[in-house]
Every structure is written in C-alpha cells, then in structure tokens.
Scaffold this motif. Sequence first.
Motif, PDB file in Angstrom:
ATOM      1  N   ILE A 290      49.513 -59.603  62.713  1.00 52.23           N
ATOM      2  CA  ILE A 290      48.114 -59.377  62.320  1.00 52.23           C
ATOM      3  C   ILE A 290      47.794 -60.250  61.109  1.00 52.23           C
ATOM      4  O   ILE A 290      48.613 -60.393  60.205  1.00 52.23           O
ATOM      5  N   ILE A 291      46.612 -60.836  61.126  1.00 54.55           N
ATOM      6  CA  ILE A 291      46.125 -61.646  60.001  1.00 54.55           C
ATOM      7  C   ILE A 291      44.912 -60.947  59.401  1.00 54.55           C
ATOM      8  O   ILE A 291      44.033 -60.487  60.131  1.00 54.55           O
ATOM      9  N   GLY A 292      44.875 -60.858  58.085  1.00 55.45           N
ATOM     10  CA  GLY A 292      43.724 -60.275  57.396  1.00 55.45           C
ATOM     11  C   GLY A 292      42.728 -61.371  57.031  1.00 55.45           C
ATOM     12  O   GLY A 292      43.097 -62.357  56.399  1.00 55.45           O
ATOM     13  N   LEU A 293      41.481 -61.214  57.477  1.00 61.84           N
ATOM     14  CA  LEU A 293      40.426 -62.191  57.185  1.00 61.84           C
ATOM     15  C   LEU A 293      39.339 -61.523  56.356  1.00 61.84           C
ATOM     16  O   LEU A 293      38.725 -60.551  56.781  1.00 61.84           O
ATOM     17  N   MET A 294      39.131 -62.039  55.157  1.00 65.43           N
ATOM     18  CA  MET A 294      38.165 -61.436  54.235  1.00 65.43           C
ATOM     19  C   MET A 294      37.071 -62.437  53.922  1.00 65.43           C
ATOM     20  O   MET A 294      37.349 -63.521  53.397  1.00 65.43           O
TER      21      MET A 294
ATOM     22  N   ILE B 219      42.154 -58.757  61.640  1.00 63.59           N
ATOM     23  CA  ILE B 219      41.340 -57.662  61.098  1.00 63.59           C
ATOM     24  C   ILE B 219      40.427 -58.301  60.071  1.00 63.59           C
ATOM     25  O   ILE B 219      40.907 -58.959  59.137  1.00 63.59           O
ATOM     26  N   TYR B 220      39.099 -58.182  60.263  1.00 59.62           N
ATOM     27  CA  TYR B 220      38.249 -58.768  59.240  1.00 59.62           C
ATOM     28  C   TYR B 220      37.331 -57.757  58.581  1.00 59.62           C
ATOM     29  O   TYR B 220      37.057 -56.690  59.114  1.00 59.62           O
ATOM     30  N   CYS B 221      36.881 -58.141  57.389  1.00 61.76           N
ATOM     31  CA  CYS B 221      36.065 -57.237  56.587  1.00 61.76           C
ATOM     32  C   CYS B 221      35.199 -58.049  55.631  1.00 61.76           C
ATOM     33  O   CYS B 221      35.440 -59.240  55.416  1.00 61.76           O
ATOM     34  N   SER B 222      34.199 -57.384  55.069  1.00 65.96           N
ATOM     35  CA  SER B 222      33.283 -58.018  54.110  1.00 65.96           C
ATOM     36  C   SER B 222      33.626 -57.575  52.692  1.00 65.96           C
ATOM     37  O   SER B 222      33.818 -56.386  52.445  1.00 65.96           O
ATOM     38  N   THR B 223      33.673 -58.533  51.781  1.00 62.83           N
ATOM     39  CA  THR B 223      33.973 -58.208  50.380  1.00 62.83           C
ATOM     40  C   THR B 223      32.703 -57.922  49.576  1.00 62.83           C
ATOM     41  O   THR B 223      32.772 -57.358  48.493  1.00 62.83           O
TER      42      THR B 223
ATOM     43  N   VAL C   6      50.093 -56.916  57.060  1.00 62.40           N
ATOM     44  CA  VAL C   6      49.596 -58.127  57.717  1.00 62.40           C
ATOM     45  C   VAL C   6      50.510 -59.292  57.362  1.00 62.40           C
ATOM     46  O   VAL C   6      51.152 -59.297  56.305  1.00 62.40           O
ATOM     47  N   ASP C   7      50.568 -60.277  58.259  1.00 65.49           N
ATOM     48  CA  ASP C   7      51.493 -61.398  58.068  1.00 65.49           C
ATOM     49  C   ASP C   7      50.916 -62.498  57.180  1.00 65.49           C
ATOM     50  O   ASP C   7      51.676 -63.300  56.627  1.00 65.49           O
TER      51      ASP C   7
END
Length: 342
Positions: free
Chosen positions: A66-70, A98-102, A121-122
């Motif tokens: 899993i990659i975290g995208l912010m 997995i993405y999210c808004s900062t 997350v990797d």
Amino acid sequence: MKKLSIVDIANHLNVSKTTVSFILNGRAQEKRIGKELVERVQKFVDEVGYKPNSLAKSLRTGKSNIIGLMVEDISNPFFASIARLIEDRAYKNGYKIIYCSTDNDTLKTQELINMFRDRHVDGYIIAPPEGIEGDIDELLKDGMPVVLFDRHLPNVLTDYVEIDNLYSTYNAARHLIQQGYKNIGFVTFSSSQTQMTARMKGYKDALKESGLKPIIQEIVFNQNEEFIIKPITTFLKKHKELDAVIFGTNHVGTCGLKVINSMGIKVPEDLAVVSFDDYDVFQLFSPSVTAIAQPIEEIADKVITVLLNKLNSSVNGKEPQAIVLKTELNIRDSSKMTANVI
C-alpha cells in the motif's frame, strides 16, 4: 458470524497452524507439504471464504503493498487527475493507493502520516504543507521511501517532482505585456510554500523587467469559496485601473471568474485573464481562458516511477532526485488584445 482465523482452520482440519500459514503464504512446496494436504486446506478456505488479515500479513512480511498519497485537496481537478494516474500505474505494479486531503493543515497532515504509519504503508507520496519537515525526516530515518510533488521542502533531503513555477508565471506575464497590457494584477494564495513563492517571483520579475508596477492580492487558503470570492471582489473594485489579471491557482481562477461574471466585467474588453492550472472549465468558459497547463501525465509518471524504483531497490543512500518539468501556456480568447485597449 465470527471471522475465521488460521487457528480455527488448523483446528477444523486437525493440522498445525504453522502448516496452514505456510500453505496460505505460498510456501507449501518450500516446506515440502504434501499436495493432498495443500488441496484440502485450499478447498476448505474457498468454502468458508477465508480472507487473511492484511495488517497481520504486513507485520509478517514487512510489506503491505500500500502507498499513502497525501494531497492538498483530492477534489481539486489537478490533484484528482494526478491521483488517478498514480493509482492506475501503482495497481499495475501490485500496489494499492490510500489517498487523503491535508487541507494544507500541518496538524492534520501529521495525524495522517501517523495513520499511514499504523497501516504500515510501504511508501509515501506527499504534496507537503509547511511545518512537517520533522515528520518527513523521521520517515526517512526509518528507511521509508518518500517522494514529494507539486512543491518541496528546502530543508528536507528527499526526491521531489515539480514544475518550473517561476518561468510559468514569468511567461504568462510576458504574454500579457507583449499584448499591450500595462496594469497587470496577480491574485494568489498567501503562502511561503516553494511553488507559490516561485510563481510570485516569476510575475514580479516580468513586470520589473518592463518597468511595470506589481498589483498583488494574497488570499488566506480556505476550502470555502466565500472566503476567496470576497477578497477578490474587494480587490477588483479597488483597482479599477487593472486591464489584466493572473490567477495563481485554478481554485483562485474559478472563484475569480465567478466574481468577474457577477460584477459584469467583460473579458477581455475590460479585463484580460490568465489562470494557473488549465482544465476543462477554462476551455468551456466564454470567452475561453488562457491558462498555464501543467504536464499532469508526466508529473504522475515521474512521481510513481521514482517511488517504485525506491520500493524495488535494495540500495539505500542514492542521491535524491529533483525533477523539474516544463509547463505550456495555452493562449485563448481571454488574453487577446482588443481594439479599445491602448
């Protein structure tokens, strides 16, 4: 219904939980487990619909895939387009996003980084707000791959992908100057982030070069359009001398067009318009809006390529890359000189 565990499967089939674990993790051949037993375990797993706990698996294997995208705002067309392209490429390489808004909020970003840490997350792809230098340094110390994009943090040594922001606004302002406009305003978010300061400098450099006076409106970042529309309205009412305006982001640009419409300002007869971050709305607006187009596909491609290379490389300590891409000024009707402009 109770969710089955490896222990439940082992008890039901009267085999050891270690054997079940080896089979489910594809290590049956390596551990010389008989074909008949493997088939019996797999048949039962299929019947009961067992799904392994991904968090537990990541703790065993050290990888969650899993990659975290912010990003600043996932609803913004610029970030949404990039996120989609990154997701597609990551999925083809065995990773989920997995993405999210900062919301450009330092505390929220720190909390989200901790959430991603808990999910194991990797790697991280981040459009960073100010104030998270320490958090990213901690990730890097722990050996986590981090790629920044859209802007970078000058005191953080990691890979980043961004555009030539300074030249982009310089080029846009030069275009307006060459068209004969002399009172050129710049409306942007108030920020000391690298991409925003570079855009401001590009605008100022172009005006200074031509002996023109900068006319600037900085707006505090806010998701609520009302808090962007109000200062733009005040600015345009105050500076009747303006014959052109550059909007520093697409969010400011769309709000600016709403203000221009509501005030009955004619484009380009009364006011020429250029905006950063080209997208469909600017082409559909009447008249069509001249805009600075970021190479979205190339940005996404470079970001995910750099991260995948880091994830798949056993070599640490490679010099971080600073990738700077060119933009294109798409000239449309909103910035063309009209006969009544002297």
